[in-house]
Design an enzyme around this catalytic site. Structure first.
Site, PDB file in Angstrom:
ATOM      1  N   ASP A  82     -21.419  44.218 -19.646  1.00 57.74           N
ATOM      2  CA  ASP A  82     -20.587  44.748 -20.724  1.00 57.74           C
ATOM      3  C   ASP A  82     -20.732  43.863 -21.972  1.00 57.74           C
ATOM      4  O   ASP A  82     -20.521  42.649 -21.892  1.00 57.74           O
ATOM      5  CB  ASP A  82     -19.133  44.750 -20.224  1.00 57.74           C
ATOM      6  CG  ASP A  82     -18.178  45.438 -21.170  1.00 57.74           C
ATOM      7  OD1 ASP A  82     -18.609  46.376 -21.868  1.00 57.74           O
ATOM      8  OD2 ASP A  82     -16.986  45.062 -21.180  1.00 57.74           O
ATOM      9  N   HIS A  83     -21.080  44.465 -23.091  1.00 56.82           N
ATOM     10  CA  HIS A  83     -21.208  43.739 -24.365  1.00 56.82           C
ATOM     11  C   HIS A  83     -22.132  42.526 -24.301  1.00 56.82           C
ATOM     12  O   HIS A  83     -21.763  41.441 -24.777  1.00 56.82           O
ATOM     13  CB  HIS A  83     -19.832  43.305 -24.907  1.00 56.82           C
ATOM     14  CG  HIS A  83     -18.966  44.453 -25.306  1.00 56.82           C
ATOM     15  ND1 HIS A  83     -19.142  45.153 -26.471  1.00 56.82           N
ATOM     16  CD2 HIS A  83     -17.920  45.041 -24.661  1.00 56.82           C
ATOM     17  CE1 HIS A  83     -18.233  46.121 -26.538  1.00 56.82           C
ATOM     18  NE2 HIS A  83     -17.485  46.085 -25.447  1.00 56.82           N
ATOM     19  N   ASP A 104     -25.186  44.808 -27.176  1.00 51.22           N
ATOM     20  CA  ASP A 104     -24.287  45.126 -28.284  1.00 51.22           C
ATOM     21  C   ASP A 104     -24.722  44.342 -29.516  1.00 51.22           C
ATOM     22  O   ASP A 104     -24.361  43.181 -29.687  1.00 51.22           O
ATOM     23  CB  ASP A 104     -22.847  44.790 -27.887  1.00 51.22           C
ATOM     24  CG  ASP A 104     -21.864  45.045 -29.020  1.00 51.22           C
ATOM     25  OD1 ASP A 104     -22.302  45.482 -30.108  1.00 51.22           O
ATOM     26  OD2 ASP A 104     -20.657  44.810 -28.822  1.00 51.22           O
ATOM     27  N   HIS A 208     -15.394  53.019 -25.430  1.00 46.11           N
ATOM     28  CA  HIS A 208     -14.852  51.676 -25.171  1.00 46.11           C
ATOM     29  C   HIS A 208     -13.386  51.661 -25.565  1.00 46.11           C
ATOM     30  O   HIS A 208     -12.891  52.572 -26.227  1.00 46.11           O
ATOM     31  CB  HIS A 208     -15.616  50.634 -25.996  1.00 46.11           C
ATOM     32  CG  HIS A 208     -16.949  50.280 -25.426  1.00 46.11           C
ATOM     33  ND1 HIS A 208     -17.258  49.019 -25.003  1.00 46.11           N
ATOM     34  CD2 HIS A 208     -18.039  51.040 -25.187  1.00 46.11           C
ATOM     35  CE1 HIS A 208     -18.496  49.002 -24.544  1.00 46.11           C
ATOM     36  NE2 HIS A 208     -18.997  50.223 -24.657  1.00 46.11           N
ATOM     37  N   GLY A 209     -12.693  50.593 -25.188  1.00 44.29           N
ATOM     38  CA  GLY A 209     -11.299  50.429 -25.594  1.00 44.29           C
ATOM     39  C   GLY A 209     -10.427  51.580 -25.119  1.00 44.29           C
ATOM     40  O   GLY A 209      -9.523  52.029 -25.829  1.00 44.29           O
ATOM     41  N   SER A 211      -8.273  51.769 -22.571  1.00 47.87           N
ATOM     42  CA  SER A 211      -6.924  51.474 -22.071  1.00 47.87           C
ATOM     43  C   SER A 211      -5.911  51.913 -23.114  1.00 47.87           C
ATOM     44  O   SER A 211      -6.135  51.698 -24.310  1.00 47.87           O
ATOM     45  CB  SER A 211      -6.759  49.965 -21.840  1.00 47.87           C
ATOM     46  OG  SER A 211      -7.563  49.535 -20.794  1.00 47.87           O
ATOM     47  N   ASN A 230     -14.785  52.983 -20.557  1.00 48.63           N
ATOM     48  CA  ASN A 230     -14.559  51.561 -20.271  1.00 48.63           C
ATOM     49  C   ASN A 230     -13.067  51.242 -20.242  1.00 48.63           C
ATOM     50  O   ASN A 230     -12.351  51.514 -21.215  1.00 48.63           O
ATOM     51  CB  ASN A 230     -15.211  50.698 -21.354  1.00 48.63           C
ATOM     52  CG  ASN A 230     -16.713  50.684 -21.260  1.00 48.63           C
ATOM     53  OD1 ASN A 230     -17.312  51.482 -20.538  1.00 48.63           O
ATOM     54  ND2 ASN A 230     -17.329  49.771 -21.970  1.00 48.63           N
ATOM     55  N   THR A 233      -8.143  46.377 -20.167  1.00 50.73           N
ATOM     56  CA  THR A 233      -6.755  45.945 -20.410  1.00 50.73           C
ATOM     57  C   THR A 233      -5.742  46.596 -19.465  1.00 50.73           C
ATOM     58  O   THR A 233      -4.865  45.911 -18.923  1.00 50.73           O
ATOM     59  CB  THR A 233      -6.390  46.244 -21.882  1.00 50.73           C
ATOM     60  OG1 THR A 233      -7.334  45.551 -22.709  1.00 50.73           O
ATOM     61  CG2 THR A 233      -4.987  45.797 -22.226  1.00 50.73           C
TER      62      THR A 233
HETATM   63  P1  13P Z   1      -9.971  47.935 -23.024  1.00 45.17           P
HETATM   64  O1  13P Z   1      -9.702  46.544 -22.533  1.00 45.17           O
HETATM   65  O2  13P Z   1      -9.267  48.229 -24.302  1.00 45.17           O
HETATM   66  O3  13P Z   1      -9.741  48.939 -21.950  1.00 45.17           O
HETATM   67  O4  13P Z   1     -11.536  47.992 -23.386  1.00 45.17           O
HETATM   68  C1  13P Z   1     -12.469  47.826 -22.367  1.00 45.17           C
HETATM   69  C2  13P Z   1     -13.858  47.871 -22.888  1.00 45.17           C
HETATM   70  O5  13P Z   1     -14.188  48.572 -23.824  1.00 45.17           O
HETATM   71  C3  13P Z   1     -14.849  47.023 -22.211  1.00 45.17           C
HETATM   72  O6  13P Z   1     -16.105  47.131 -22.800  1.00 45.17           O
HETATM   73  O1  G3H Z   2     -14.711  44.636 -24.183  1.00 41.66           O
HETATM   74  C1  G3H Z   2     -14.313  43.579 -23.722  1.00 41.66           C
HETATM   75  C2  G3H Z   2     -13.860  43.527 -22.314  1.00 41.66           C
HETATM   76  O2  G3H Z   2     -12.517  43.894 -22.211  1.00 41.66           O
HETATM   77  C3  G3H Z   2     -14.143  42.177 -21.718  1.00 41.66           C
HETATM   78  O3  G3H Z   2     -13.239  41.225 -22.148  1.00 41.66           O
HETATM   79  O4  G3H Z   2     -14.641  39.321 -22.911  1.00 41.66           O
HETATM   80  O5  G3H Z   2     -12.258  38.986 -22.179  1.00 41.66           O
HETATM   81  O6  G3H Z   2     -14.044  39.505 -20.513  1.00 41.66           O
HETATM   82  P1  G3H Z   2     -13.580  39.653 -21.941  1.00 41.66           P
HETATM   83 ZN    ZN Z   3     -16.006  47.385 -24.929  1.00 44.87          ZN
END
Ligand code: 13P
Ligand code: G3H
Ligand code: ZN
Length: 284
Positions: A82-83, A104, A208-209, A211, A230, A233
């Site tokens: 992820d990222h 990313d 993404h994001g 939550s 994704n 949170t």
């Molecule tokens: P949230 O933590 O907002 O659910 O985002 C997760 C995410 O996008 C991980 O790449």
């Molecule tokens: O997008 C980010 C994810 O929620 C991962 O978060 O970098 O704190 O592990 P983190």
């Molecule tokens: Zn993300």
């Protein structure tokens, strides 16, 4: 079964019109809860590790945990970076056994984003690993920017079409109003933009994001072509809420298993519910 790639999971999701949850994991309890939820719901699942997760758990350890859990599972599991932002780290993840990676480079100017993504795609595809890229900037809820400042970073549909063509990427993360972390108000998604992107981009879209995005908005996004969602949170908050509760109920307890176990169970339920909302439940 062995780990699968995201590219292997997508054709069925596209055909049947559902999205697959990509849940972040940093430790054993999260890996166990995610796989148990997928088994219970007969759902394909993506476990993703961020650079922070790799730093916390160790690259080899997180890979081994997910691989072992996947091998024992009777539903398909993918392991995704992820990222990822660094070419060399992406390569190390591939070598260790990740079946999918995100590069990313969305903070870079467009031409540099394209160049780095192309470089990753070339190597990853040569060894059968899927690649996700981001166009536009998703950012975090903690960034104190106005709505119009955030909108300036939204994905441009025309640019998205050219980006996908130029990079050969498998999935595309788009900025349409979501942000990482807990929202203060209700997030407003730009569905019109999502439809325009989808009309031009034939590959699966990643949200993404996710939550804190209301279920109806998630369903609408899935109907408009989002195929990977994704979530981090919501999982952290759900797990910690239950952990705090059990600790308050049993202040003398010193066996971590008696505290972490109930938190893991609560987490599994949250993930199972998400799988139902995403439409991935019952697809295996
Ligand atoms: P949230 O933590 O907002 O659910 O985002 C997760 C995410 O996008 C991980 O790449
Ligand atoms: O997008 C980010 C994810 O929620 C991962 O978060 O970098 O704190 O592990 P983190
Ligand atoms: Zn993300």
């Amino acid at each position: 079964m062995s780990l699968v790639t995201i590219a292997e999971l997508m054709p069925q999701a596209e055909r049947e019109g559902y999205a697959i949850g990509a849940f972040n994991a940093n430790n054993l309890e999260f890996v166990q809860a995610i796989v148990a939820a997928a088994e219970n719901q007969r759902s394909p699942v993506i476990i993703q590790a961020s650079q922070g997760a790799i730093k916390y758990a160790g690259l080899e350890q997180i890979t081994a945990m997910v691989k072992t859990a996947a091998e024992k599972a009777t539903v398909p599991v993918a392991l995704h970076l992820d990222h990822g932002t660094d070419f060399n780290q992406v390569m190390r993840c591939i070598r260790t056994g990740f079946t999918s990676v995100m590069i990313d480079a969305s903070k870079l100017p467009l031409a540099e984003n394209i160049a780095l993504v192309r470089r990753v795609v070339e190597v990853a595809h040569a060894v059968g690993v899927s690649v996700e890229a981001e166009l536009g900037r998703i950012g975090g809820t903690e960034e104190h920017i106005t709505v119009s400042e955030r909108e300036a970073f939204f994905t441009d549909p025309e640019e998205a079409e050219a980006f996908v063509h130029a990079t050969g990427v498998d999935t595309l993360a788009v900025a349409i109003g979501t942000a990482h972390g807990p929202y203060k108000g209700e997030p407003k998604l730009d569905f019109e933009r999502l439809s325009e992107i989808r009309a031009r981009v034939k590959i699966p879209i990643v949200l993404h994001g996710s939550s804190g995005v209301p279920d109806d908005a998630i369903r609408r996004a899935v109907a408009l072509g989002v195929r990977k969602i994704n979530i981090d949170t919501d999982l952290r908050q759900g797990f910690m809420a239950r952990l705090r509760e059990v600790m308050a109920e049993h202040p003398e307890e010193y066996d971590p298993r008696k505290l972490l176990g109930p938190a893991r169970d609560a987490l599994q339920k949250i993930i199972e519910y998400k799988m139902q909302v995403f439409g991935s439940a019952g697809r295996v």
